[in-house]
Write a protein that holds these residues in place. Structure first.
Motif, PDB file in Angstrom:
ATOM      1  N   MET A   1     -33.429  43.473  36.615  1.00 25.33           N
ATOM      2  CA  MET A   1     -34.525  44.241  37.561  1.00 25.33           C
ATOM      3  C   MET A   1     -35.255  43.258  38.500  1.00 25.33           C
ATOM      4  O   MET A   1     -35.531  43.445  39.629  1.00 25.33           O
ATOM      5  CB  MET A   1     -35.475  44.605  36.598  1.00 25.33           C
TER       6      MET A   1
ATOM      7  N   SER B   1     -39.098  49.290  36.573  1.00 28.50           N
ATOM      8  CA  SER B   1     -38.440  48.700  35.328  1.00 28.50           C
ATOM      9  C   SER B   1     -38.817  47.295  35.034  1.00 28.50           C
ATOM     10  O   SER B   1     -39.033  47.025  33.775  1.00 28.50           O
ATOM     11  CB  SER B   1     -36.703  48.463  35.709  1.00 28.50           C
ATOM     12  N   LEU B   2     -39.015  46.585  35.875  1.00 29.26           N
ATOM     13  CA  LEU B   2     -39.335  45.222  35.778  1.00 29.26           C
ATOM     14  C   LEU B   2     -40.812  45.132  34.921  1.00 29.26           C
ATOM     15  O   LEU B   2     -40.800  44.327  33.812  1.00 29.26           O
ATOM     16  CB  LEU B   2     -39.867  44.204  36.970  1.00 29.26           C
TER      17      LEU B   2
ATOM     18  N   GLY C   1     -31.514  43.728  30.771  1.00 28.12           N
ATOM     19  CA  GLY C   1     -32.471  44.862  30.944  1.00 28.12           C
ATOM     20  C   GLY C   1     -32.059  45.927  31.700  1.00 28.12           C
ATOM     21  O   GLY C   1     -32.787  46.648  32.464  1.00 28.12           O
ATOM     22  N   ARG C   2     -30.571  46.199  31.802  1.00 20.08           N
ATOM     23  CA  ARG C   2     -30.210  47.250  32.747  1.00 20.08           C
ATOM     24  C   ARG C   2     -30.312  48.557  32.158  1.00 20.08           C
ATOM     25  O   ARG C   2     -30.151  49.747  32.603  1.00 20.08           O
ATOM     26  CB  ARG C   2     -28.954  46.966  33.159  1.00 20.08           C
TER      27      ARG C   2
ATOM     28  N   LYS D   1     -40.194  47.589  31.356  1.00 23.01           N
ATOM     29  CA  LYS D   1     -38.963  47.256  30.464  1.00 23.01           C
ATOM     30  C   LYS D   1     -38.190  48.591  30.273  1.00 23.01           C
ATOM     31  O   LYS D   1     -37.811  48.536  28.952  1.00 23.01           O
ATOM     32  CB  LYS D   1     -39.516  46.590  29.408  1.00 23.01           C
TER      33      LYS D   1
ATOM     34  N   LEU E   1     -35.075  43.211  42.396  1.00 28.32           N
ATOM     35  CA  LEU E   1     -36.350  43.554  43.235  1.00 28.32           C
ATOM     36  C   LEU E   1     -36.516  42.765  44.240  1.00 28.32           C
ATOM     37  O   LEU E   1     -37.050  42.910  45.249  1.00 28.32           O
ATOM     38  CB  LEU E   1     -37.493  43.410  42.058  1.00 28.32           C
TER      39      LEU E   1
ATOM     40  N   THR F   1     -35.396  51.555  31.772  1.00 30.05           N
ATOM     41  CA  THR F   1     -34.713  52.079  32.919  1.00 30.05           C
ATOM     42  C   THR F   1     -34.473  53.248  33.188  1.00 30.05           C
ATOM     43  O   THR F   1     -33.746  53.528  34.294  1.00 30.05           O
ATOM     44  CB  THR F   1     -33.591  51.183  33.185  1.00 30.05           C
ATOM     45  N   LYS F   2     -34.467  54.170  32.208  1.00 22.76           N
ATOM     46  CA  LYS F   2     -34.036  55.493  32.186  1.00 22.76           C
ATOM     47  C   LYS F   2     -32.601  55.660  32.735  1.00 22.76           C
ATOM     48  O   LYS F   2     -32.049  56.389  33.547  1.00 22.76           O
ATOM     49  CB  LYS F   2     -34.828  56.398  33.264  1.00 22.76           C
TER      50      LYS F   2
ATOM     51  N   MET G   1     -36.710  49.417  40.537  1.00 22.42           N
ATOM     52  CA  MET G   1     -36.595  48.077  40.023  1.00 22.42           C
ATOM     53  C   MET G   1     -37.931  47.432  39.789  1.00 22.42           C
ATOM     54  O   MET G   1     -38.059  46.743  38.810  1.00 22.42           O
ATOM     55  CB  MET G   1     -35.711  46.744  41.129  1.00 22.42           C
ATOM     56  N   ALA G   2     -38.631  47.530  40.653  1.00 22.79           N
ATOM     57  CA  ALA G   2     -40.040  47.140  40.268  1.00 22.79           C
ATOM     58  C   ALA G   2     -40.744  47.822  39.006  1.00 22.79           C
ATOM     59  O   ALA G   2     -41.338  47.076  37.969  1.00 22.79           O
ATOM     60  CB  ALA G   2     -41.307  47.296  41.480  1.00 22.79           C
TER      61      ALA G   2
END
Lengths: 341, 341
Positions: free
Chosen positions: A51, B54-55, B120-121, B58, A55, B60-61, B51-52
């Motif tokens: 991520m 999720s970052l 973390g994907r 934590k 980003l 990601t859906k 991305m932001a």
DNA sequence: GCGGATAAGTAAAACGTTTGCACAACCAGA
DNA sequence: TCTGGTTGTGCAAACGTTTTACTTATCCGC
């Protein structure tokens, strides 16, 4: 929580930037530092956070596939799996992942695409079919998102696409029936708003015209890519005063329905009605009788489409339109000379 | 480049945090501000950067599916698409996307899983099969990653899983043959390291025992999920002095091979040999004769598995193991009273 | 032993969000 | 008028990377 680049940096006695450069194999890192850092990475079990990476780099190493909606679901059926095998083979090779997403109607579908594209979740997109005036294609075109279409665009020039020569394929299939001595040849079709359907129909009529055979409106039935569609088509097409003695069927799955329908109506295949079909899925050789089918290189289709997409993403020069060769696989369903034991 | 939360904030005359809270529907935002911000969002065509998001969050859906490797490909084949339909229906409903990834061998596969999880994907994982001592399951278990298994784990207790009652299913199928008056019933099996195979075999022997029928080692043949496997099994099983007059077959695809083998050896189905099978794929009703098969609810399997996974991710309480009901679909291949026209 | 290139590394900003904390404004009750 | 709670919003830090610009150390030719 998880081990980050900073943890590695600290333990290796270097700065985070150095660790980052080791990962990226930046030339200005000494072999010694690189070795040390890698050691620590292994030791700590470091894995980069995608991520954070995405980003800043604006790239995700992921490509998207939009699934056809319920109506078309079965269209792809076994076709789909084989296609995806080709896609995955290519993507795995290149270290890309695949994101599948859907939508229940046209609006939702477009929304999904927008969300993925604007949300920065994908680097490119694979489109499994092409409709007339597709808003998704319009959107992607406008946003300059890399995408590859399976089939051909009916609205835009220069859209990247992978396709079969469906006109020729249908022409070949029909010719084969004619060569078997067939004179009354019908066509069990799919949804006519699809380019593929239109092309195959064109190839069929072309072959008929060339051979001086009649084209009868009643011998052509529109339908969907469903088994039931082929089944129902038989009721209408075979109840005519002079029904066809051979059929070109748009898809193997539909052909299964055709077989079922013909059996119930008391027609034998191929003695009373000969059949050729398209896609050559694995099951085509398992029916009674096995079905003659045009192999359209489904795996290749997926493999090549992904390859084109990746090339575009990497800004490589490519040919905007590629054709996958087809091949008529002849089995008993189309052979006039066939006599069962 | 793209329009961000800051652009919206500036144009709406509020701070970025406020915009963020509007999106999250934070309770302490006034209706007026909310309206204003949403207006600007629409106007600028804002879409959040995942991305932001999720970052920091934590999450990601996104849920992952690991594709089976070449060796197992055929096993899932017909399953797969139907299964995925169920999965997608559920995920689309809940606003989740699906990430598919592969690997060419066991090592690569584990590597992929590690990369996705640690990178973390994904928020959770769907596993399509279970082997004995599967290192992937061990890893996920250790890392406490939410995952759901199709089938059951042979190594761990308390693994979330969706399954059929395969013992009962095979028991039902065998009982059906017994009810048809069959006394000599064989079993064409799959790879015995799979839980599914073991369970079906158990149901078969249970039914035999209950009816006081003999279990003969020579009437049970192990194989794979391939057509050839069923075909070859017939050569060995039917050449015995007293061959079975009925067969329980592990899978429809294998049953096709059985049909082919029996036909070549001159046995009629069902008059000489009756057959029941599992999975009830679409083609099962198209063979000659149509095959009696246990429908295992493949779509439901996918739908329920995803549902469980999502529940776990959201920390909801769920039952760790769910069974999808099965249903014996009786067709001509198993009917002693059947006489072909 | 000096100037200037080159090599190897660091510090800090940026990517686009979320969120804990602070604070101002308002309101109700005493 | 004061106290204390509630409501609405802003500030700034944080998430884990990459990358630009800068700092050192080293080396080389003269």
């Amino acid at each position: 929580m998880s081990v980050t680049i900073k943890d590695v940096a600290k333990k290796a006695g270097v700065s985070p930037s150095t660790v980052s450069r080791v990962i990226a194999e930046h030339p200005r890192i000494s072999a010694k530092t690189s070795r040390k850092v890698r050691e620590v990475m292994d030791e700590l079990g470091y894995h980069p956070n995608m991520m954070a990476k995405s980003l800043v780099s604006k790239t995700t190493k992921t490509i998207g596939v939009i699934l056809p909606r319920p109506a078309e679901e079965l269209l792809l059926n076994f076709f789909f799996y084989e296609f995806m095998r080709g896609v995955m083979a290519q993507l795995t090779r290149a270290g890309y992942d695949l994101l599948m997403a859907g939508g229940n109607n046209e609006r939702e579908e477009l929304e999904t695409v927008t969300r993925l594209v604007r949300g920065g979740r994908i680097d490119g997109l694979l489109l499994l079919y092409s409709r007339i005036a597709d808003p998704i294609i319009a959107f992607l075109h406008k946003e300059k998102v890399p995408f590859v279409l399976i089939g051909r665009s009916l609205d835009y020039e220069n859209v990247l696409s992978v396709d079969n020569d469906n006109v020729q394929a249908a022409y070949d299939a029909t010719k084969h029936l004619i060569a078997q001595g067939q004179r009354r040849i019908g066509f069990v079709s799919g949804p006519t708003h699809l380019a593929m359907t239109q092309d195959r129909l064109a190839g069929y009529t072309k072959a008929l015209a060339e051979a001086g055979l009649p084209f009868k409106q009643g011998w052509v039935v529109e339908g969907e890519f469903l088994l039931e569609s082929g089944y129902r088509a038989m009721a209408s097409i075979m109840s005519q005063p002079e029904p066809p003695t051979a059929l070109v069927v748009i898809d193997d799955f539909v052909a299964f329905g055709v077989l079922k329908g013909l059996a119930e109506l008391g027609f034998r295949v191929p003695q009373d009605v000969a059949i050729v079909s398209f896609n050559n899925i694995a099951l085509a050789e398992l029916t009674m009788p096995p079905i003659t089918s045009v192999d359209i290189g489904t795996y290749q289709l997926g493999y090549t489409a992904s390859q084109m997409l990746l090339s575009t993403i990497l800004q490589e020069q490519i040919q905007p339109r590629q054709l996958i060769p087809h091949r008529l696989v002849i089995r008993e369903s189309s052979l006039r000379t066939f006599f069962p034991v």
